[in-house]
Write a protein that holds these residues in place. Structure first.
Motif, PDB file in Angstrom:
ATOM      1  N   VAL A  17      10.729   2.762 -12.928  1.00  0.00           N
ATOM      2  CA  VAL A  17      10.948   2.210 -11.585  1.00  0.00           C
ATOM      3  C   VAL A  17      10.376   3.159 -10.534  1.00  0.00           C
ATOM      4  O   VAL A  17       9.699   2.721  -9.585  1.00  0.00           O
ATOM      5  CB  VAL A  17      12.449   1.935 -11.344  1.00  0.00           C
ATOM      6  CG1 VAL A  17      12.717   1.592  -9.885  1.00  0.00           C
ATOM      7  CG2 VAL A  17      12.932   0.828 -12.247  1.00  0.00           C
ATOM      8  N   GLU A  18      10.623   4.442 -10.679  1.00  0.00           N
ATOM      9  CA  GLU A  18      10.099   5.420  -9.719  1.00  0.00           C
ATOM     10  C   GLU A  18       8.570   5.434  -9.738  1.00  0.00           C
ATOM     11  O   GLU A  18       7.930   5.529  -8.695  1.00  0.00           O
ATOM     12  CB  GLU A  18      10.648   6.816 -10.011  1.00  0.00           C
ATOM     13  CG  GLU A  18      12.123   6.977  -9.716  1.00  0.00           C
ATOM     14  CD  GLU A  18      12.466   6.701  -8.267  1.00  0.00           C
ATOM     15  OE1 GLU A  18      11.710   7.130  -7.369  1.00  0.00           O
ATOM     16  OE2 GLU A  18      13.503   6.053  -8.032  1.00  0.00           O
ATOM     17  N   GLY A  19       7.984   5.335 -10.920  1.00  0.00           N
ATOM     18  CA  GLY A  19       6.524   5.291 -11.030  1.00  0.00           C
ATOM     19  C   GLY A  19       5.949   4.065 -10.329  1.00  0.00           C
ATOM     20  O   GLY A  19       4.939   4.153  -9.636  1.00  0.00           O
ATOM     21  N   LEU A  20       6.603   2.908 -10.511  1.00  0.00           N
ATOM     22  CA  LEU A  20       6.142   1.682  -9.852  1.00  0.00           C
ATOM     23  C   LEU A  20       6.271   1.784  -8.333  1.00  0.00           C
ATOM     24  O   LEU A  20       5.397   1.349  -7.587  1.00  0.00           O
ATOM     25  CB  LEU A  20       6.928   0.480 -10.372  1.00  0.00           C
ATOM     26  CG  LEU A  20       6.609   0.039 -11.797  1.00  0.00           C
ATOM     27  CD1 LEU A  20       7.561  -1.056 -12.244  1.00  0.00           C
ATOM     28  CD2 LEU A  20       5.175  -0.441 -11.890  1.00  0.00           C
ATOM     29  N   LYS A  21       7.377   2.340  -7.872  1.00  0.00           N
ATOM     30  CA  LYS A  21       7.561   2.519  -6.429  1.00  0.00           C
ATOM     31  C   LYS A  21       6.461   3.393  -5.844  1.00  0.00           C
ATOM     32  O   LYS A  21       5.902   3.092  -4.789  1.00  0.00           O
ATOM     33  CB  LYS A  21       8.919   3.151  -6.133  1.00  0.00           C
ATOM     34  CG  LYS A  21      10.087   2.219  -6.252  1.00  0.00           C
ATOM     35  CD  LYS A  21      11.366   2.953  -5.885  1.00  0.00           C
ATOM     36  CE  LYS A  21      12.587   2.093  -6.032  1.00  0.00           C
ATOM     37  NZ  LYS A  21      13.829   2.830  -5.695  1.00  0.00           N
ATOM     38  N   LEU A  22       6.140   4.459  -6.546  1.00  0.00           N
ATOM     39  CA  LEU A  22       5.100   5.371  -6.079  1.00  0.00           C
ATOM     40  C   LEU A  22       3.741   4.670  -6.028  1.00  0.00           C
ATOM     41  O   LEU A  22       3.000   4.809  -5.053  1.00  0.00           O
ATOM     42  CB  LEU A  22       5.036   6.597  -6.993  1.00  0.00           C
ATOM     43  CG  LEU A  22       4.027   7.672  -6.602  1.00  0.00           C
ATOM     44  CD1 LEU A  22       4.387   8.253  -5.240  1.00  0.00           C
ATOM     45  CD2 LEU A  22       3.985   8.760  -7.656  1.00  0.00           C
ATOM     46  N   LYS A  23       3.427   3.889  -7.052  1.00  0.00           N
ATOM     47  CA  LYS A  23       2.153   3.167  -7.083  1.00  0.00           C
ATOM     48  C   LYS A  23       2.059   2.154  -5.945  1.00  0.00           C
ATOM     49  O   LYS A  23       1.029   2.007  -5.301  1.00  0.00           O
ATOM     50  CB  LYS A  23       1.981   2.447  -8.419  1.00  0.00           C
ATOM     51  CG  LYS A  23       1.631   3.367  -9.547  1.00  0.00           C
ATOM     52  CD  LYS A  23       1.429   2.591 -10.831  1.00  0.00           C
ATOM     53  CE  LYS A  23       1.138   3.518 -11.984  1.00  0.00           C
ATOM     54  NZ  LYS A  23       0.941   2.789 -13.244  1.00  0.00           N
ATOM     55  N   ILE A  24       3.161   1.459  -5.697  1.00  0.00           N
ATOM     56  CA  ILE A  24       3.179   0.467  -4.613  1.00  0.00           C
ATOM     57  C   ILE A  24       2.999   1.149  -3.260  1.00  0.00           C
ATOM     58  O   ILE A  24       2.223   0.690  -2.418  1.00  0.00           O
ATOM     59  CB  ILE A  24       4.486  -0.347  -4.647  1.00  0.00           C
ATOM     60  CG1 ILE A  24       4.498  -1.257  -5.886  1.00  0.00           C
ATOM     61  CG2 ILE A  24       4.650  -1.170  -3.381  1.00  0.00           C
ATOM     62  CD1 ILE A  24       5.816  -1.951  -6.129  1.00  0.00           C
ATOM     63  N   LYS A  25       3.702   2.258  -3.044  1.00  0.00           N
ATOM     64  CA  LYS A  25       3.590   2.970  -1.770  1.00  0.00           C
ATOM     65  C   LYS A  25       2.167   3.472  -1.537  1.00  0.00           C
ATOM     66  O   LYS A  25       1.626   3.352  -0.445  1.00  0.00           O
ATOM     67  CB  LYS A  25       4.567   4.143  -1.719  1.00  0.00           C
ATOM     68  CG  LYS A  25       6.002   3.732  -1.503  1.00  0.00           C
ATOM     69  CD  LYS A  25       6.921   4.934  -1.458  1.00  0.00           C
ATOM     70  CE  LYS A  25       8.358   4.520  -1.310  1.00  0.00           C
ATOM     71  NZ  LYS A  25       9.269   5.678  -1.289  1.00  0.00           N
ATOM     72  N   THR A  26       1.557   4.033  -2.590  1.00  0.00           N
ATOM     73  CA  THR A  26       0.192   4.551  -2.420  1.00  0.00           C
ATOM     74  C   THR A  26      -0.807   3.418  -2.200  1.00  0.00           C
ATOM     75  O   THR A  26      -1.736   3.553  -1.414  1.00  0.00           O
ATOM     76  CB  THR A  26      -0.239   5.397  -3.628  1.00  0.00           C
ATOM     77  OG1 THR A  26      -0.099   4.636  -4.824  1.00  0.00           O
ATOM     78  CG2 THR A  26       0.560   6.666  -3.715  1.00  0.00           C
ATOM     79  N   SER A  27      -0.604   2.292  -2.874  1.00  0.00           N
ATOM     80  CA  SER A  27      -1.533   1.183  -2.669  1.00  0.00           C
ATOM     81  C   SER A  27      -1.398   0.605  -1.263  1.00  0.00           C
ATOM     82  O   SER A  27      -2.382   0.200  -0.653  1.00  0.00           O
ATOM     83  CB  SER A  27      -1.334   0.100  -3.720  1.00  0.00           C
ATOM     84  OG  SER A  27      -0.098  -0.557  -3.541  1.00  0.00           O
ATOM     85  N   LEU A  28      -0.173   0.564  -0.740  1.00  0.00           N
ATOM     86  CA  LEU A  28       0.030   0.081   0.625  1.00  0.00           C
ATOM     87  C   LEU A  28      -0.607   1.022   1.644  1.00  0.00           C
ATOM     88  O   LEU A  28      -1.191   0.580   2.627  1.00  0.00           O
ATOM     89  CB  LEU A  28       1.519  -0.093   0.922  1.00  0.00           C
ATOM     90  CG  LEU A  28       2.208  -1.266   0.240  1.00  0.00           C
ATOM     91  CD1 LEU A  28       3.703  -1.232   0.529  1.00  0.00           C
ATOM     92  CD2 LEU A  28       1.618  -2.577   0.696  1.00  0.00           C
ATOM     93  N   ARG A  29      -0.493   2.319   1.409  1.00  0.00           N
ATOM     94  CA  ARG A  29      -1.124   3.284   2.312  1.00  0.00           C
ATOM     95  C   ARG A  29      -2.633   3.131   2.294  1.00  0.00           C
ATOM     96  O   ARG A  29      -3.286   3.216   3.326  1.00  0.00           O
ATOM     97  CB  ARG A  29      -0.742   4.704   1.917  1.00  0.00           C
ATOM     98  CG  ARG A  29       0.659   5.079   2.282  1.00  0.00           C
ATOM     99  CD  ARG A  29       0.959   6.499   1.908  1.00  0.00           C
ATOM    100  NE  ARG A  29       2.384   6.762   1.971  1.00  0.00           N
ATOM    101  CZ  ARG A  29       3.016   7.642   1.246  1.00  0.00           C
ATOM    102  NH1 ARG A  29       2.342   8.376   0.381  1.00  0.00           N
ATOM    103  NH2 ARG A  29       4.302   7.803   1.371  1.00  0.00           N
TER     104      ARG A  29
END
Length: 74
Positions: A7-19
Motif C-alpha cells: 500500500v505504501e509503495g502504491l501511494k508513493l507511485k501515485i504521488k510521484t506520477s501526480l507530481r
C-alpha cells in the motif's frame, strides 16, 4: 505487514506520477504560449474546401442510393 508495504509503495507511485503530471502540464502550457499561430495558406484552404465538398458529395450519393429515401432533406 506485507500488505502495508504494498500500500505504501502504491501511494508513493501515485504521488510521484501526480507530481510529474502537474509539472509536465505547466511546462507544456508555458512552452505552447511561445509559439505563434500559423495562418492558413491558400493551398490549405483549398484542401479544407475540397474535403468538405467530398464529404457532402458522399452524403448526397449515400442518400440518393438509398432505396427508402427519394429526396434529400436540407
Amino acid at each position: 505487514m506485507r500488505l502495508g508495504k504494498i500500500v505504501e509503495g502504491l501511494k508513493l507511485k501515485i504521488k510521484t506520477s501526480l507530481r510529474m503530471r502537474k509539472g509536465s502540464s505547466l511546462a507544456s502550457s508555458s512552452s505552447s504560449s511561445s509559439y505563434e499561430k500559423i495562418e492558413k495558406s491558400e493551398s490549405m484552404r483549398f484542401e479544407l474546401r475540397s474535403r468538405k465538398a467530398h464529404k457532402i458529395i458522399q452524403q448526397t450519393l449515400q442518400i440518393a442510393d438509398s432505396p427508402t429515401s427519394r429526396t434529400y432533406a436540407f
